[in-house]
Design a protein around this motif. Structure first.
Motif, PDB file in Angstrom:
ATOM      1  N   UNK A  45       0.817  -1.332   0.118  1.00 18.24           N
ATOM      2  CA  UNK A  45       0.007   0.105   0.009  1.00 18.24           C
ATOM      3  C   UNK A  45       0.752   1.316  -0.057  1.00 18.24           C
ATOM      4  N   UNK A  46       0.300   2.381  -0.588  1.00 12.11           N
ATOM      5  CA  UNK A  46       1.142   3.722  -0.415  1.00 12.11           C
ATOM      6  C   UNK A  46       0.965   4.122   0.869  1.00 12.11           C
ATOM      7  N   UNK A  47       2.163   5.053   0.915  1.00  6.46           N
ATOM      8  CA  UNK A  47       2.088   5.888   2.316  1.00  6.46           C
ATOM      9  C   UNK A  47       0.941   6.320   2.888  1.00  6.46           C
ATOM     10  N   UNK A  48       0.338   7.217   1.838  1.00 13.29           N
ATOM     11  CA  UNK A  48      -1.072   7.642   2.028  1.00 13.29           C
ATOM     12  C   UNK A  48      -2.236   6.693   2.672  1.00 13.29           C
ATOM     13  N   UNK A  49      -2.140   5.561   2.001  1.00 14.04           N
ATOM     14  CA  UNK A  49      -3.062   4.457   2.263  1.00 14.04           C
ATOM     15  C   UNK A  49      -2.885   3.962   3.681  1.00 14.04           C
ATOM     16  N   UNK A  50      -1.890   3.540   3.866  1.00 12.24           N
ATOM     17  CA  UNK A  50      -1.395   3.283   5.274  1.00 12.24           C
ATOM     18  C   UNK A  50      -1.755   4.217   6.435  1.00 12.24           C
ATOM     19  N   UNK A  51      -1.500   5.441   6.261  1.00 14.09           N
ATOM     20  CA  UNK A  51      -1.753   6.416   7.143  1.00 14.09           C
ATOM     21  C   UNK A  51      -3.301   6.700   7.136  1.00 14.09           C
ATOM     22  N   UNK A  52      -4.091   6.591   6.166  1.00 15.92           N
ATOM     23  CA  UNK A  52      -5.610   6.612   6.231  1.00 15.92           C
ATOM     24  C   UNK A  52      -6.221   5.374   7.152  1.00 15.92           C
TER      25      UNK A  52
END
Length: 302
Positions: A45-52
Motif C-alpha cells: 500500500x502507498x504511504x497515504x493509504x497506510x496513514x488513512x
C-alpha cells in the motif's frame, strides 16, 4: 470542512497528517492501488493509504475516475473541497466540479515553471537557484489552473532530491493549511502560459561519458539515490559527489583518472564521494576502492 484527500506517495503524507490534526473532517482518502514491490512482489500500500487506514478512514483506489459509477461515488461523499497531492490519476471535469470549493493541488514548483511529473528533479537539473510550492485550483490542463498561494524556497548547494523533496513537502503542507483557513478570501491568479515550462517524467538515470561535468554533478543531486555510471558492464550508483572545474591532461572524456575513481568529463572532473554497487550497501569511495579486486585506473564509463 468536509474534505476528500487524494494522494499516494510520501510527499503527500505531511499534508494528510496536518489535516487530521485540524478541525476539518476527512471524509475519504483516494490513493493509487497497492502494487507489487520487493523481491517477493508482495502487494504494498502507498504511504497515504497506510496513514488513512491507521486513522480509520475509508480508502478508495480506483484505476480511473472517468466512469459514471466512480463519479457518483465521489459525489455521494458530499465534499466541500478536495485536496490533491501527487495523487497520480487525472481528474476529469465532472470530478473537478463536484466540491463547493473545487479541487486544490499542492505542486512543488513556482508555477508556471516546471509543470508536470518531475518538478523537483528538473529544478535541480536546470541549476535553478530557487524553487517553491504553489497551491493551485485544478482545471483540465496540466498544472495550468489558477494559483491560490505561492511560497519560495532557496535551493542550497548541498540539496539533493531527497532533502528538497522533504522541505517542499513540509512547506506545501503548511501553505495548504493557510489556504484552507482562508478559502473564501483567496482570489485565484491566472498563470501566464507564455512562461510555462515542463518537467517530463524521468526514466534515464545514467551518467554518460559524453556529459558535461556540471550536468553529471546535477544528475547526482537530482536523481538521488538513482544516478549511476557503468564501468565494464558493472552498474555503480553515485549517491554524492563533487565537481571540479578543471580537466586533467592526457585523459580522454569518460576516463577514470585515478584510484579514487575521479571521472574526466567535459569542462571538469566528477569526484564521487559516496557510491553503491548493485546488491551492496552504500559506502564511501575510499571503502569502495579498498574492496575492489581490480584497479580503476585507465577504465572508462560507458
Amino acid at each position: 470542512m468536509r474534505i476528500i484527500f487524494m494522494g499516494s506517495p510520501e510527499f503527500a503524507v505531511g499534508a494528510l497528517n496536518l489535516l487530521l490534526k485540524s478541525k476539518n473532517e476527512i471524509i475519504a482518502v483516494y490513493a493509487k492501488a497497492p502494487k507489487p514491490s520487493g523481491r517477493g512482489q508482495k502487494l504494498t500500500k502507498s504511504p497515504v493509504h497506510v496513514i488513512a487506514e491507521e486513522n480509520n478512514i475509508g480508502v478508495c483506489t480506483p484505476v480511473s475516475l472517468k466512469s459514471l459509477v466512480e463519479q457518483e461515488k465521489f459525489r455521494n461523499f458530499k465534499p466541500e473541497v478536495a485536496v490533491v497531492a501527487a495523487y497520480g490519476l487525472v481528474l476529469p471535469k465532472k470530478i473537478l466540479d463536484i466540491p463547493k470549493y473545487g479541487c486544490i493541488n499542492i505542486h512543488p514548483s513556482l508555477l508556471p515553471r516546471w509543470r508536470g511529473a518531475a518538478p523537483i528533479q528538473h529544478s535541480i537539473l536546470a541549476g535553478d537557484q530557487e524553487t517553491g510550492v504553489s497551491i493551485m485550483q485544478l482545471n483540465e490542463g496540466l498544472d495550468s489552473g489558477p494559483i491560490l498561494k505561492q511560497k519560495k524556497l532557496l535551493i542550497e548547494k548541498n540539496d539533493n532530491y531527497k532533502t528538497l523533496h522533504d522541505k517542499l513537502s513540509e512547506l506545501g503542507s503548511d501553505l495548504l493549511m493557510e489556504v484552507l483557513n482562508e478559502i473564501e478570501k483567496h482570489l485565484p491568479l491566472e498563470q501566464n502560459d507564455d512562461n510555462a515550462c515542463y518537467a517530463n517524467k524521468i526514466e534515464d538515470y545514467k551518467i554518460y561519458a559524453g556529459d558535461a561535468c556540471e550536468a553529471a554533478y546535477r544528475k547526482v543531486k537530482a536523481f538521488y539515490p538513482k544516478a549511476f555510471i557503468k564501468i565494464e558492464n558493472k552498474r555503480v550508483r553515485i549517491l554524492d559527489a563533487d565537481c571540479q572545474a578543471n580537466t586533467p591532461l592526457n585523459f580522454k572524456q569518460g576516463e577514470i583518472t585515478n584510484d579514487n575513481m575521479c571521472i574526466n568529463l567535459k569542462d571538469g572532473t566528477l569526484i564521487p564521494k559516496v557510491v553503491q554497487m548493485e546488491g551492496r550497501n552504500p559506502c564511501s569511495i575510499e571503502d569502495f576502492i579498498r574492496g575492489l579486486k581490480f584497479s580503476m585506473v585507465k577504465k572508462f564509463i560507458e
